[in-house]
Design an enzyme around this catalytic site. Structure first.
Site, short mmCIF file in Angstrom:
data_model
loop_
_atom_site.label_atom_id
_atom_site.label_comp_id
_atom_site.label_asym_id
_atom_site.label_seq_id
_atom_site.Cartn_x
_atom_site.Cartn_y
_atom_site.Cartn_z
N GLY A 1 3.50 -1.84 -5.53
CA GLY A 1 2.70 -3.06 -5.62
C GLY A 1 1.32 -2.84 -5.03
N GLY A 2 1.14 -3.27 -3.78
CA GLY A 2 -0.17 -3.25 -3.12
C GLY A 2 -0.92 -1.93 -3.26
N GLU B 1 14.47 -2.87 -5.28
CA GLU B 1 13.39 -3.37 -4.42
C GLU B 1 13.95 -4.36 -3.41
OE1 GLU B 1 9.32 -3.05 -6.49
OE2 GLU B 1 10.20 -4.93 -7.12
N GLY C 1 5.85 -6.00 0.07
CA GLY C 1 4.62 -6.56 0.61
C GLY C 1 4.63 -6.75 2.12
N HIS D 1 11.80 -9.21 -11.54
CA HIS D 1 11.21 -8.97 -10.22
C HIS D 1 11.62 -10.11 -9.29
CE1 HIS D 1 8.26 -8.49 -7.05
NE2 HIS D 1 8.09 -7.25 -7.48
N GLU E 1 10.05 -11.81 -7.28
CA GLU E 1 9.10 -12.94 -7.28
C GLU E 1 9.35 -13.85 -8.48
OE1 GLU E 1 5.59 -10.52 -6.90
OE2 GLU E 1 6.25 -9.93 -4.89
N ASN F 1 2.61 -2.01 -10.13
CA ASN F 1 2.76 -3.43 -10.45
C ASN F 1 1.61 -4.17 -9.76
OD1 ASN F 1 3.54 -6.07 -10.80
ND2 ASN F 1 5.29 -5.96 -9.40
N TRP F 2 0.63 -4.55 -10.56
CA TRP F 2 -0.56 -5.19 -9.97
C TRP F 2 -0.30 -6.63 -9.56
CZ3 TRP F 2 -5.30 -3.70 -13.56
CH2 TRP F 2 -5.47 -2.32 -13.54
N LYS F 3 0.80 -7.20 -10.05
CA LYS F 3 1.09 -8.63 -9.81
C LYS F 3 -0.11 -9.47 -10.27
CE LYS F 3 4.14 -7.17 -6.17
NZ LYS F 3 4.85 -7.47 -4.95
N SER G 1 6.79 -1.65 -0.36
CA SER G 1 5.85 -1.04 0.60
C SER G 1 5.75 0.48 0.47
CB SER G 1 6.20 -1.44 2.03
OG SER G 1 6.06 -2.84 2.19
P1 PGA Z 1 4.70 -3.66 -2.61
O1 PGA Z 1 5.33 -4.38 -3.90
O2 PGA Z 1 4.56 -2.20 -2.93
O3 PGA Z 1 3.37 -4.35 -2.39
O4 PGA Z 1 5.65 -3.89 -1.47
C1 PGA Z 1 6.31 -3.74 -4.66
C2 PGA Z 1 6.76 -4.66 -5.78
O5 PGA Z 1 6.94 -5.85 -5.55
O6 PGA Z 1 6.95 -4.20 -6.93
#
Ligand code: PGA
Length: 256
Positions: free
Chosen positions: A238-239, A171, A177, A99, A101, A9-11, A217
């Site tokens: 994500g990251g 999640e 993050g 998600h 967010e 997930n590149w966001k 994470s």
């Molecule tokens: P993260 O994000 O791996 O940077 O913690 C995961 C996500 O929000 O899908």
């Protein structure tokens, strides 16, 4: 056998050159990945890149493109929105829905999320439905009832046929993050709980067939530990999905 999935997930990251370099990197490393009919990779890039992503991946059996969101409406005068129909027309096969967010910053509630899932499924997109509790809920030891509520208010309104075509991502918000991953025990415990809830609501064959991904994470160092758990069928990353070598390590950390 449940499908194993590593999803990136590149966001809202990567300008065009970076996006192209990342996607090309995945394609170049494809032959080093232990993928199979039972294990695939999904990339959820920002909207402007999903067409390119789907086109690049169309020659690779186990690479798939996803969107990070879709509209709850089918089509029409909704400026700035992108419909499931548009996404599907690009050859994209998956869409992340709910998600944390999106829930937090864009006020997406259960009602809206269910409408998005319905739109996605109407277009044969597979929703990756996210759930997860905030830190205060876990500290109060209310995380199981919180997740149960997120499931029952949304995907438990689906028919058995519809839920079979969903992927779930657990999640915990406190792990997203933050560098603070859930322990393997915490993640496994919640995944087993989610599976049991699906069994109670639907049936065991359905519960046993749904892939439940862990997100929060996940990185090149902790992925292998998480993936030994029976109920963890992959990760939503994500990251670390923005770093090609780390992401490749995570892909290969999951046995095929
Ligand atoms: P993260 O994000 O791996 O940077 O913690 C995961 C996500 O929000 O899908």
């Amino acid at each position: 056998m449940r499908k194993k999935i590593i999803a990136g997930n590149w966001k809202m990251n990567a300008v065009k050159e970076e996006a192209i370099a990342l996607l090309n990197g995945i394609v170049e490393q494809y032959n080093t990945y232990n993928l199979s009919p039972n294990k695939s990779v999904i990339i959820a890039a920002p909207f402007p890149y999903i067409d390119y992503c789907a086109t690049q991946f169309s020659n690779f059996q186990f690479l798939h493109a996803a969107a990070q969101n879709c509209s709850e409406y089918e089509q029409g005068a909704y400026t700035g929105e992108v419909s499931a129909k548009i996404i599907a027309s690009l050859g994209v096969q998956y869409v992340i829905i709910g998600h944390s967010e999106r829930r937090q910053y864009f006020n997406e509630n259960d009602f809206v999320l269910l409408a998005k899932i319905k739109q996605a499924q109407l277009q044969n997109l597979v929703p990756i439905f996210c759930c997860g509790e905030p830190i205060e809920v876990r500290e109060n030891e209310e995380h199981f009832s919180f997740i149960k509520q997120q499931l029952s208010h949304c995907i438990f309104h689906l028919t058995p046929q519809e839920i079979k075509n969903c992927i779930i991502a657990y999640e915990p918000i406190w792990a997203i993050g933050t560098g603070k991953t859930a322990t393997q025990e915490q993640a496994q415990e919640m995944h087993a709980f989610i599976r049991k809830e699906i069994e109670n609501k639907f049936d065991k064959p359905i519960a046993d067939s749904i892939s439940i991904l862990y997100g929060g994470s996940v990185n090149a160092v902790n992925a292998a530990d998480l993936f030994v758990s029976n109920d963890i069928d992959g990760a939503l990353v994500g990251g670390a999905s923005l770093k090609i070598n780390d992401f490749s390590t995570i892909i290969n950390a999951m046995p095929s």
